[in-house]
Design a protein around this motif. Structure first.
Motif, PDB file in Angstrom:
ATOM      1  N   MET A   1       0.903  -1.228  -0.074  1.00 53.01           N
ATOM      2  CA  MET A   1      -0.086  -0.050  -0.073  1.00 53.01           C
ATOM      3  C   MET A   1       0.841   1.297   0.058  1.00 53.01           C
ATOM      4  O   MET A   1       1.750   1.536   0.867  1.00 53.01           O
ATOM      5  N   LYS A   2       0.524   2.059  -0.928  1.00 56.26           N
ATOM      6  CA  LYS A   2       1.233   3.473  -1.045  1.00 56.26           C
ATOM      7  C   LYS A   2       0.594   4.558  -0.297  1.00 56.26           C
ATOM      8  O   LYS A   2      -0.842   4.556  -0.568  1.00 56.26           O
ATOM      9  N   ALA A   3       0.864   5.508   0.352  1.00 53.39           N
ATOM     10  CA  ALA A   3       0.326   6.306   1.113  1.00 53.39           C
ATOM     11  C   ALA A   3       0.800   7.790   0.762  1.00 53.39           C
ATOM     12  O   ALA A   3       2.101   8.009   0.298  1.00 53.39           O
ATOM     13  N   ALA A   4       0.095   8.932   1.020  1.00 54.22           N
ATOM     14  CA  ALA A   4       0.369  10.181   1.034  1.00 54.22           C
ATOM     15  C   ALA A   4      -0.107  10.959   2.363  1.00 54.22           C
ATOM     16  O   ALA A   4      -1.204  10.577   2.761  1.00 54.22           O
ATOM     17  N   ILE A   5       0.638  11.974   2.674  1.00 51.27           N
ATOM     18  CA  ILE A   5       0.175  12.702   4.029  1.00 51.27           C
ATOM     19  C   ILE A   5       0.111  14.114   3.268  1.00 51.27           C
ATOM     20  O   ILE A   5       0.983  14.684   2.970  1.00 51.27           O
ATOM     21  N   LEU A   6      -1.257  14.556   3.647  1.00 48.91           N
ATOM     22  CA  LEU A   6      -1.476  16.132   3.027  1.00 48.91           C
ATOM     23  C   LEU A   6      -1.722  16.979   4.250  1.00 48.91           C
ATOM     24  O   LEU A   6      -2.874  16.822   4.886  1.00 48.91           O
TER      25      LEU A   6
END
Length: 418
Positions: A1-6
């Motif tokens: 799973m690839k994630a991003a934090i905004l």
């Protein structure tokens, strides 16, 4: 799973607030076996926020936002999510009742704008906020026949962290039947490049478990992670790799586990029923500040002396004028006398001292900026050390404190002759 934090908030872009949420979430997600691909920050602008979300939805399975969930007009995160996932904003009656009761319990009158916190994109799963008035939410999205998860959390860390621990971690774990086990291997006395050269073949060949290397203020540690069908299989995989690492770099490993050197030293001091006292020059009390951050430090930390000037080193600790004149304030000789003087004042069985040049000025060809000397006095035995650290003033001071704990750890590992 690839994630991003905004992270959402103009105040973060302006540098008025430090973005600690991103580093916290990255560590937590990493521990769950999720790769964080992006750290983005956007101001309180609906168009830019929506554009960021649409871009991240193309590339990441999981997007976590922090901030922008409050009652004012510049709190636009939910509106941006609504547009990005094409879901209308709807009133959640249960949240409305919860919010009204929350205000009533605190004796405050709810204002009309607070009701903005009761609207969410249709279909969102709500996470109530135990530490504030802004709920979070989890949105499950079908994106080109693939599942995407867009999670919004409040901005204040005291609200965000408990919500993440209570709701988000269990949710993420529920997405997979596999079990993740990880362990940290902490090393001392070896640099990153040398350590990597000793285990390069293991890193190159890794599939499961994986090995990740981290460096912080002169400390190098490894994280071993396995994702298997059962927890036992994952645990056995990690344990086997740790044994291989011990055979390669065992002389440098000082601890296996998720504790830092300060916590380990405090535990060992308690086990041995010992106290430590310190005298500090270049660190200006940072050692004392660091150890007293931890509950129970009062059981093991006795005296903290900040002897910044030569006069205080002489008058408080008894460092001789001859030593200061002959070797200078930054010398192993002075550090040794500081440690002995600390013992005279405190009577602690373990006394540690530090004196150095943190910069940016004050260095010379013989003693450049970053030169730091240490003394440690343990029940009649004195050891002194000299190190040369790189970095700015704050980094040099932090590295010095780290090594003070390391030297204490080393003497605690020696056989007690008394």
């Amino acid at each position: 799973m690839k994630a991003a934090i905004l992270t959402v908030g103009t105040e973060i872009l302006f540098g008025q607030i430090e973005n600690t949420n991103a580093s916290y979430l990255s560590r937590e997600l990493n521990n769950l076996g999720i790769d964080v691909m992006y750290h983005n920050t956007v101001g309180d602008n609906l168009n830019r926020l929506t554009d960021n979300l649409l871009h991240l939805l193309k590339e990441c399975d999981l997007i976590i936002t922090t901030g922008g969930l409050g009652p004012t007009r510049d709190d636009i995160t939910k509106e941006g999510v609504s547009i990005a996932i094409n879901k209308p904003m709807v009133l959640n009656g249960d949240v409305k009742i919860w919010l009204e009761n929350r205000f009533k319990k605190t004796g405050r009158n709810i204002t009309e704008n607070n009701y903005r916190q009761c609207y969410f994109p249709e279909g969102a799963d709500i996470m109530l906020n135990d530490n504030g008035t802004a709920p979070g939410m989890i949105n499950t999205i079908n994106y080109n026949d693939e599942s995407r998860y867009l999670i919004t959390l409040p901005g204040p860390p005291r609200e965000m962290k408990p919500m993440f621990q209570r709701d988000v971690i269990p949710f993420i774990k529920s997405l997979s039947d596999e079990h993740i086990v990880y362990e940290f291997v902490r090393t001392s006395g070896i640099g990153e490049s040398l350590l990597e050269s000793k285990i390069m073949d293991l890193v190159d060949e890794q599939t499961d478990p994986t090995i990740a290397t981290y460096v912080t203020y002169g400390e190098v540690y490894l994280r071993i992670t396995s994702k298997r069908r059962t927890a036992k299989e994952a645990h056995d995989s990690v344990t086997k790799m740790i044994e291989i690492l011990k055979s390669r770099i065992g002389r440098y490993i000082y601890y296996v586990g998720n504790k830092n050197i300060e916590e380990i030293v405090i535990e060992k001091l308690k086990e041995k029923n010992l106290t430590v006292s310190s005298s500090e020059s270049c660190t200006g009390g940072m050692f004392g500040e660091t150890i007293t951050k931890y509950p129970g430090s009062s059981e093991v930390f006795q005296t903290s002396l900040v002897t910044y000037s030569n006069e205080s080193k002489a008058n408080i600790l008894g460092v001789s004028k001859k030593t200061l004149d002959s070797y200078g304030a930054v010398s192993e000789e002075t550090a040794g006398e500081m440690a002995i003087g600390t013992n005279t004042v405190s009577k602690s069985p373990i006394c540690v001292s530090v004196t150095g040049i943190a910069g940016p000025g004050g260095g010379s060809s013989d003693k450049p900026v970053g030169t730091v000397c240490f003394g440690i006095y343990y029940r009649g035995r004195l050891n002194t050390y000299k190190k040369l650290f790189k970095g700015d003033r704050n980094s040099i001071r932090k590295q010095s404190v780290l090594w003070m704990f390391r030297y204490i750890y080393e003497v605690l590992g020696e056989k007690d002759e008394k």
